[in-house]
Design a protein around this motif. Sequence first.
Motif, PDB file in Angstrom:
ATOM      1  N   TYR A  62       6.120 -16.798  -5.755  1.00 48.01           N
ATOM      2  CA  TYR A  62       5.158 -16.269  -6.711  1.00 48.01           C
ATOM      3  C   TYR A  62       5.753 -16.412  -8.106  1.00 48.01           C
ATOM      4  CZ  TYR A  62       2.765 -12.670  -9.476  1.00 48.01           C
ATOM      5  OH  TYR A  62       2.094 -11.978 -10.452  1.00 48.01           O
ATOM      6  N   LEU A  63       5.097 -17.177  -8.944  1.00 47.01           N
ATOM      7  CA  LEU A  63       5.581 -17.453 -10.297  1.00 47.01           C
ATOM      8  C   LEU A  63       7.060 -17.846 -10.290  1.00 47.01           C
ATOM      9  CD1 LEU A  63       3.867 -14.508 -12.240  1.00 47.01           C
ATOM     10  CD2 LEU A  63       3.147 -16.904 -12.198  1.00 47.01           C
ATOM     11  N   GLY A  64       7.403 -18.696  -9.355  1.00 45.76           N
ATOM     12  CA  GLY A  64       8.776 -19.195  -9.286  1.00 45.76           C
ATOM     13  C   GLY A  64       9.768 -18.246  -8.634  1.00 45.76           C
ATOM     14  N   GLY A  79       2.991  -8.246 -11.600  1.00 45.22           N
ATOM     15  CA  GLY A  79       1.589  -8.619 -11.779  1.00 45.22           C
ATOM     16  C   GLY A  79       0.778  -8.817 -10.520  1.00 45.22           C
ATOM     17  N   VAL A  80       1.275  -8.326  -9.372  1.00 40.33           N
ATOM     18  CA  VAL A  80       0.471  -8.422  -8.148  1.00 40.33           C
ATOM     19  C   VAL A  80      -0.305  -7.114  -7.975  1.00 40.33           C
ATOM     20  CG1 VAL A  80       0.523  -8.658  -5.633  1.00 40.33           C
ATOM     21  CG2 VAL A  80       2.150  -9.945  -7.039  1.00 40.33           C
ATOM     22  N   PHE A  81      -1.599  -7.244  -7.786  1.00 40.40           N
ATOM     23  CA  PHE A  81      -2.432  -6.047  -7.624  1.00 40.40           C
ATOM     24  C   PHE A  81      -3.252  -6.146  -6.349  1.00 40.40           C
ATOM     25  CE2 PHE A  81      -6.274  -3.573  -7.999  1.00 40.40           C
ATOM     26  CZ  PHE A  81      -5.853  -2.390  -8.575  1.00 40.40           C
ATOM     27  N   LEU A  82      -3.244  -5.062  -5.579  1.00 43.93           N
ATOM     28  CA  LEU A  82      -4.071  -5.008  -4.377  1.00 43.93           C
ATOM     29  C   LEU A  82      -5.136  -3.932  -4.546  1.00 43.93           C
ATOM     30  CD1 LEU A  82      -4.648  -5.643  -1.325  1.00 43.93           C
ATOM     31  CD2 LEU A  82      -2.931  -3.921  -0.754  1.00 43.93           C
ATOM     32  N   ALA A  83      -6.393  -4.362  -4.469  1.00 45.34           N
ATOM     33  CA  ALA A  83      -7.481  -3.374  -4.434  1.00 45.34           C
ATOM     34  C   ALA A  83      -7.650  -3.009  -2.967  1.00 45.34           C
ATOM     35  CB  ALA A  83      -8.756  -3.969  -5.009  1.00 45.34           C
ATOM     36  N   PHE A  84      -7.373  -1.736  -2.644  1.00 44.82           N
ATOM     37  CA  PHE A  84      -7.303  -1.317  -1.245  1.00 44.82           C
ATOM     38  C   PHE A  84      -8.683  -1.260  -0.586  1.00 44.82           C
ATOM     39  CE2 PHE A  84      -2.955   0.369  -0.431  1.00 44.82           C
ATOM     40  CZ  PHE A  84      -2.402   0.070  -1.669  1.00 44.82           C
ATOM     41  N   MET A 159      -7.373  -1.921 -11.729  1.00 41.95           N
ATOM     42  CA  MET A 159      -7.032  -3.329 -11.914  1.00 41.95           C
ATOM     43  C   MET A 159      -7.177  -3.702 -13.387  1.00 41.95           C
ATOM     44  SD  MET A 159      -8.914  -6.441  -9.956  1.00 41.95           S
ATOM     45  CE  MET A 159      -9.303  -7.928 -10.858  1.00 41.95           C
ATOM     46  N   ALA A 160      -8.262  -3.238 -13.990  1.00 46.69           N
ATOM     47  CA  ALA A 160      -8.497  -3.525 -15.403  1.00 46.69           C
ATOM     48  C   ALA A 160      -7.376  -2.953 -16.270  1.00 46.69           C
ATOM     49  CB  ALA A 160      -9.852  -2.964 -15.834  1.00 46.69           C
ATOM     50  N   MET A 161      -6.941  -1.749 -15.938  1.00 45.28           N
ATOM     51  CA  MET A 161      -5.904  -1.084 -16.728  1.00 45.28           C
ATOM     52  C   MET A 161      -4.541  -1.767 -16.575  1.00 45.28           C
ATOM     53  SD  MET A 161      -7.093   1.432 -18.507  1.00 45.28           S
ATOM     54  CE  MET A 161      -5.688   2.469 -18.918  1.00 45.28           C
ATOM     55  N   LEU A 162      -4.247  -2.243 -15.381  1.00 45.22           N
ATOM     56  CA  LEU A 162      -2.913  -2.780 -15.118  1.00 45.22           C
ATOM     57  C   LEU A 162      -2.798  -4.274 -15.464  1.00 45.22           C
ATOM     58  CD1 LEU A 162      -2.113  -0.909 -11.762  1.00 45.22           C
ATOM     59  CD2 LEU A 162      -1.422  -0.281 -14.062  1.00 45.22           C
ATOM     60  N   GLU A 163      -3.928  -4.927 -15.714  1.00 49.16           N
ATOM     61  CA  GLU A 163      -3.974  -6.341 -16.098  1.00 49.16           C
ATOM     62  C   GLU A 163      -3.057  -7.227 -15.254  1.00 49.16           C
ATOM     63  OE1 GLU A 163      -3.116  -5.986 -20.277  1.00 49.16           O
ATOM     64  OE2 GLU A 163      -5.235  -5.678 -20.731  1.00 49.16           O
TER      65      GLU A 163
END
Lengths: 253, 481
Positions: A62-64, A79-84, A159-163
Amino acid sequence: MLKIKNLHASIEGKDILNGINLEIKPGEVHAIMGPNGSGKSTLASVLAGREEYEVTDGEIEYLGKDLLDLSPEDRAREGVFLAFQYPVEIPGVSTTNFLKTAINQIREYRGQEPLDAVSFLTTMKEKMKLVEIDQALLSRSLNEGFSGGEKKRNEIFQMAMLEPKLSILDETDSGLDIDALRIVANGVNKLKTSETSTIVVTHYQRLLDYIVPDFVHVLYKGKIVKSGDKNLALELEEKGYDWIKEEVDTATA
Amino acid sequence: MSKDNEILEQFTSKEYEHGWNIDLEADQAPKGLSEEIIHFISAKKEEPQWLLDWRLKAYRAWTKMEEPDWANVKFPKINYQDIIYYSAPKQKVKPKSLDEIDPELLDTFKKLGISLEEQKRLTGVAVDAVLDSVSVATTFKDKLGELGIIFCSFSEAVKEHPELVKKYLGSVVPQGDNYFSALNSAVFTDGSFCYIPKGVRCPMELSTYFRINAANTGQFERTLIVAEEGSYVSYLEGCTAPQRDENQLHAAVVEIYVQKDAEVKYSTVQNWYPGDKNGKGGIYNFVTKRGICAGDNAKLSWTQVETGSSVTWKYPSCILKGDNSTGEFYSVAVTNNMQQADTGTKMIHIGKNTKSRIVSKGVSAGKSQNSYRGQVKVMKRAEGARNFSQCDSLLMGDQCGAHTFPYIDVENKSAQVEHEATTSKIGEDQIFYCTQRGIDEESAIALIVNGYCKEVLNQLPMEFAVEAQKLLALTLEGSVG
């Protein structure tokens, strides 16, 4: 952005993923579809670093970086986000407080100063509009007593907040009525940039009417057995999964 | 006092006049407890005869009592003859700067967000003249004095306001009330006295002042708070900073007398040394705290955050005697490693339409044992009494224990008593949800625990609530993983 090579994973000794290969480039939207029990949610959990799952083989870049080497919190900070699929309740902790803690830990990891109250509130107000979420909801205990739609909207708000750079939506459409689905999908679309990628894990095609994928992959028995563009999703909607199952089962028989 | 007793007491005290063999010049009493030692303590403190008599009465009651064993705690038998009951405050060599203090302790202070000045005070570092705690204390005292509020050490109160002390001492917790209160009554060395005159609303939290004075309180502390008709005070005892003490047994008594239309809010943060990971060396904290709502419409509210001590045994209680009076108990008790806590409250409804509310939040981790023990008693004439109790337990790991012992005793049919209890575990799911958002595991636990305790923490004065939150996180550090 993300390169998954020959990924095998199991839970309590039971193999769930049996050699996943997938590459996702910045700006792309990939849909992962498949029948129940095919390993869709497992894939999402493994990417996010859920400890119950054991990765028995393969690698994820992931990103190298070697993603499997990172703790769940460091993956999030990278920068990995999981919407549960089933957002968890945390009594006594408001969404606002929760996010403030998260954002400041992420900022600390990145060597940034904590966000001051004013900037935090300004950002929050702005992102609230994206998912048409109410201030009152954000002051309540996280997910406690939320309706299904409120929970999912809250996920996208976070998700929006954590970008994040890579967002994984795990059956975000489940339990949503058509209006909530539209709101959630709009939010996701507005957050999309040429730099960010999205994995949409879903059972049904209807979410893909709103979040249009560049690629559609069908997961079956822990493997990607078919890939295509958005038309594959439509085909699945029309014909179901049986024809794919048959194809695979005959080939391996 | 009956004539016989009077003669008896004169006789006994007389005997000691002759049999005196403890050097009054000595800085500390020899080990052990006897009438002689009590004479010594009383003489050292230059107390009036009535107080000496009062102490002796307590001592005699104590000798006839047995140490209770009903609490859900285990500890080695205490040898009461192996304790030094009086020791003059020593003039220690003061460290010159914080550089001379144990870095681990400083690190804890930092985590708790305690200011540099406060750190210096707590560690005994000499402070700049301007910020000298004594002068700060004096300023407070002048301000309170203008309103007629008395707030001083117990010894000072005995000298300056003997009539008030004599009137209220033992009025809520009589000498012979229980084993530890009897012991305390016999040998207490100091504590605090607070008196709010009729109609006065104390303009500040009595915390700031108290914290300045908290450093050298003894192991047998005595606190007496009196709120006259229509007055109000918010009182805070304790400190979030870790407190060590070479004395293992602490048996304090707190008495609160609330008159008609008055209100007292008493908050405690207890963080005595809990011992090492195996429980070695921790403090035994056996406290008797009780208040009486003596007049109509009186209100007494206890809030406690208990994180320290190896064994805690305490039940801040309310006697609701006045009609329409209210008692409240908000508690967070956190135990980790080998700690044991048996804590709760008693609500005794005597007056009509009396109300009580109990919110208890227990958090157990490690191999600790955490018990809630509470009694709600509604007496015959307590028409329309109401109680609501909520007792929640949160478990971390699978080696700790949480127990609830509610006792409900209702003698009036019109009473309404509600009891709710829950037990839950911090779930892997909750922790993963937090870590997935970039929050590390320790912070996740702190966040979840603080959320769980929110209802109680909200009762604390603002600045203390913030410190208490950090304290909870610190107490549970290393409890998962």
